[in-house]
Design an enzyme around this catalytic site. Structure first.
Site, mmCIF file in Angstrom:
data_model
loop_
_atom_site.group_PDB
_atom_site.id
_atom_site.type_symbol
_atom_site.label_atom_id
_atom_site.label_comp_id
_atom_site.label_asym_id
_atom_site.label_seq_id
_atom_site.Cartn_x
_atom_site.Cartn_y
_atom_site.Cartn_z
ATOM 1 N N ASP A 65 9.068 14.491 -35.740
ATOM 2 C CA ASP A 65 8.299 13.511 -34.967
ATOM 3 C C ASP A 65 8.794 13.524 -33.533
ATOM 4 O O ASP A 65 9.907 13.989 -33.247
ATOM 5 C CB ASP A 65 8.439 12.099 -35.552
ATOM 6 C CG ASP A 65 7.474 11.124 -34.888
ATOM 7 O OD1 ASP A 65 6.281 11.458 -34.769
ATOM 8 O OD2 ASP A 65 7.907 10.045 -34.446
ATOM 9 N N SER A 66 7.960 12.973 -32.638
ATOM 10 C CA SER A 66 8.364 12.885 -31.242
ATOM 11 C C SER A 66 9.521 11.892 -31.074
ATOM 12 O O SER A 66 10.239 11.968 -30.086
ATOM 13 C CB SER A 66 7.171 12.456 -30.388
ATOM 14 O OG SER A 66 6.686 11.204 -30.832
ATOM 15 N N TYR A 97 5.311 11.833 -26.606
ATOM 16 C CA TYR A 97 4.538 13.061 -26.420
ATOM 17 C C TYR A 97 3.093 12.746 -25.994
ATOM 18 O O TYR A 97 2.401 13.610 -25.471
ATOM 19 C CB TYR A 97 4.437 13.837 -27.739
ATOM 20 C CG TYR A 97 5.637 14.664 -28.164
ATOM 21 C CD1 TYR A 97 6.852 14.634 -27.495
ATOM 22 C CD2 TYR A 97 5.528 15.495 -29.272
ATOM 23 C CE1 TYR A 97 7.925 15.410 -27.921
ATOM 24 C CE2 TYR A 97 6.589 16.278 -29.704
ATOM 25 C CZ TYR A 97 7.791 16.231 -29.029
ATOM 26 O OH TYR A 97 8.834 17.008 -29.465
ATOM 27 N N GLY A 98 2.667 11.532 -26.315
ATOM 28 C CA GLY A 98 1.233 11.205 -26.262
ATOM 29 C C GLY A 98 0.556 11.373 -24.918
ATOM 30 O O GLY A 98 -0.645 11.589 -24.848
ATOM 31 N N CYS A 124 4.145 13.548 -36.834
ATOM 32 C CA CYS A 124 3.586 13.059 -35.568
ATOM 33 C C CYS A 124 2.095 13.408 -35.463
ATOM 34 O O CYS A 124 1.719 14.582 -35.558
ATOM 35 C CB CYS A 124 4.355 13.733 -34.432
ATOM 36 S SG CYS A 124 3.790 13.286 -32.802
ATOM 37 N N THR A 145 0.266 13.271 -32.830
ATOM 38 C CA THR A 145 -0.004 14.011 -31.597
ATOM 39 C C THR A 145 0.226 15.507 -31.834
ATOM 40 O O THR A 145 -0.630 16.339 -31.513
ATOM 41 C CB THR A 145 0.900 13.487 -30.456
ATOM 42 O OG1 THR A 145 0.713 12.073 -30.338
ATOM 43 C CG2 THR A 145 0.574 14.158 -29.147
ATOM 44 N N GLU A 150 8.598 0.792 -29.469
ATOM 45 C CA GLU A 150 9.915 1.377 -29.150
ATOM 46 C C GLU A 150 10.867 0.311 -28.608
ATOM 47 O O GLU A 150 12.074 0.387 -28.821
ATOM 48 C CB GLU A 150 9.771 2.484 -28.096
ATOM 49 C CG GLU A 150 9.111 3.745 -28.590
ATOM 50 C CD GLU A 150 10.075 4.709 -29.280
ATOM 51 O OE1 GLU A 150 11.237 4.783 -28.881
ATOM 52 O OE2 GLU A 150 9.635 5.365 -30.226
ATOM 53 N N CYS A 176 -1.200 6.902 -35.273
ATOM 54 C CA CYS A 176 0.063 7.132 -34.567
ATOM 55 C C CYS A 176 1.167 6.554 -35.432
ATOM 56 O O CYS A 176 1.003 5.479 -36.021
ATOM 57 C CB CYS A 176 0.027 6.441 -33.202
ATOM 58 S SG CYS A 176 1.614 6.410 -32.359
ATOM 59 N N THR A 177 2.273 7.277 -35.507
ATOM 60 C CA THR A 177 3.345 6.887 -36.427
ATOM 61 C C THR A 177 3.969 5.520 -36.104
ATOM 62 O O THR A 177 4.621 4.937 -36.956
ATOM 63 C CB THR A 177 4.460 7.945 -36.390
ATOM 64 O OG1 THR A 177 4.812 8.197 -35.022
ATOM 65 C CG2 THR A 177 4.007 9.233 -37.043
ATOM 66 N N HIS A 178 3.784 5.051 -34.870
ATOM 67 C CA HIS A 178 4.384 3.771 -34.484
ATOM 68 C C HIS A 178 3.579 2.554 -34.941
ATOM 69 O O HIS A 178 4.120 1.458 -35.071
ATOM 70 C CB HIS A 178 4.512 3.684 -32.967
ATOM 71 C CG HIS A 178 5.593 4.540 -32.412
ATOM 72 N ND1 HIS A 178 5.595 5.904 -32.529
ATOM 73 C CD2 HIS A 178 6.720 4.220 -31.731
ATOM 74 C CE1 HIS A 178 6.669 6.397 -31.940
ATOM 75 N NE2 HIS A 178 7.373 5.391 -31.453
HETATM 76 N N1 DGL Z 1 4.701 10.117 -32.782
HETATM 77 C C1 DGL Z 1 3.552 9.965 -31.923
HETATM 78 C C2 DGL Z 1 2.272 10.055 -32.751
HETATM 79 O O1 DGL Z 1 2.266 9.813 -33.940
HETATM 80 C C3 DGL Z 1 3.546 8.656 -31.163
HETATM 81 C C4 DGL Z 1 4.492 8.521 -29.997
HETATM 82 C C5 DGL Z 1 4.357 9.534 -28.894
HETATM 83 O O2 DGL Z 1 3.469 9.437 -28.020
HETATM 84 O O3 DGL Z 1 5.206 10.398 -28.858
HETATM 85 O O4 DGL Z 1 1.252 10.386 -32.207
#
Ligand code: DGL
Length: 281
Positions: free
Chosen positions: A9-10, A41-42, A72, A74, A152, A182-184
């Site tokens: 994951d990012s 990463y987004g 992730c 993304t 975060e 998105c994982t968050h």
């Molecule tokens: N892990 C990213 C996702 O699931 C979210 C956070 C990011 O932008 O890195 O898309």
């Protein structure tokens, strides 16, 4: 010797996916790599997402993984095909979350699916492409760039989080199913439940991702390699912060976090030095 399953994951968010993978495969070992030092990463260009995710996958294979799950959204939306073409073989595989997300959305919808994700995920349109392979339904994808940073920083239960979620939900219009792309976002579930009308189904794809992995392993038994349920955590960011925040995503203490630094285009184990004042080379 058992081979751990790699999870990429990012940053911390993919721990919400790891939580489900672990529940589904309690006897497997996992190595989780969070590229927190370069997250989010987004908002990055697609080429950067490819470069970073290549380095992460290579590190996970170097750690003895034979199977890597890209948690992730993304990376899955932009780079999965590339990673599969570059690294996939008889003995190494890379799997993603976009197809499982599309499958569970199609299974739940009455015809109007919404997805919130990062700007890069939405720009790719990959989720819509995968849904359309399965069903002729309406799909609306919208970017929600403020939500990952809110999570975060641990602000999920604040008015800021509730207001941001309401604003982003309003951009989706008339939908019957909302996918947390998105994982968050699973950490904002309460804010989403407060913002959505009761008839809209709220979907976190992570449990379905785990179910699909169990099914995939049954069909590819050479990749099933149970161990003792051991977890390892690697991060390119501050290990202490990863351990502290990670517990909220994983739902259990994270323990030791191993630091990785980028050297010459590869992620390698390193000692993290945080200089005070200026850094001169
Ligand atoms: N892990 C990213 C996702 O699931 C979210 C956070 C990011 O932008 O890195 O898309």
């Amino acid at each position: 010797m058992s081979a751990p399953i790699g999870v990429l994951d990012s940053g911390f968010g993919g721990l919400t996916v790891l939580r489900e993978l672990r529940r589904a495969l309690p006897h497997h070992d996992f190595v989780y790599l969070g590229d927190s030092g370069r997250a989010p990463y987004g908002g990055r260009e697609a080429e950067a997402v490819l470069d970073f995710s290549e380095q992460c996958v290579e590190r996970l294979f170097a750690e003895g993984c034979r199977l890597v799950v890209v948690a992730c959204h993304t990376v899955s939306s932009v780079a999965l095909r590339h990673l599969q073409a570059r690294y996939g073989s008889e003995t190494r595989r890379v799997l993603g979350v976009t197809i499982p997300a599309a499958e569970c959305a199609v299974g739940a919808t009455r015809g109007r699916i919404g997805l919130l994700g990062t700007a890069r995920t939405v720009a790719s349109g990959t989720f819509t492409t995968e849904v359309r392979k399965l069903a002729d339904v309406l799909v609306v994808e919208r970017a929600a760039p403020l939500l990952a940073p809110i999570v975060e920083d641990g602000w999920e239960e604040t008015d800021v989080a509730r207001a941001a979620v309401r604003r982003y939900v309003a951009t989706l219009g008339d939908i019957d199913t909302l996918v947390l792309g998105c994982t968050h976002y699973p950490l904002l579930r309460r804010a989403f439940e407060g913002a959505l009308p009761p008839e809209v189904t709220l979907l976190d794809p992570a449990p379905w991702v785990a179910e699909r992995l169990v099914d995939w392993l049954a069909r590819h038994p050479s990749f099933a390699s149970p161990g003792t349920g051991r977890l390892r955590f690697l991060s390119t960011g501050d290990p202490a912060r990863f351990a502290e925040l990670g517990e909220r995503f994983l739902g259990e203490p994270v323990g030791e976090v191993e630091y990785l630094a980028e050297r010459g285009g590869a992620l390698v184990p390193a000692v993290r030095v945080v200089p005070r004042g200026q850094l001169v080379r």
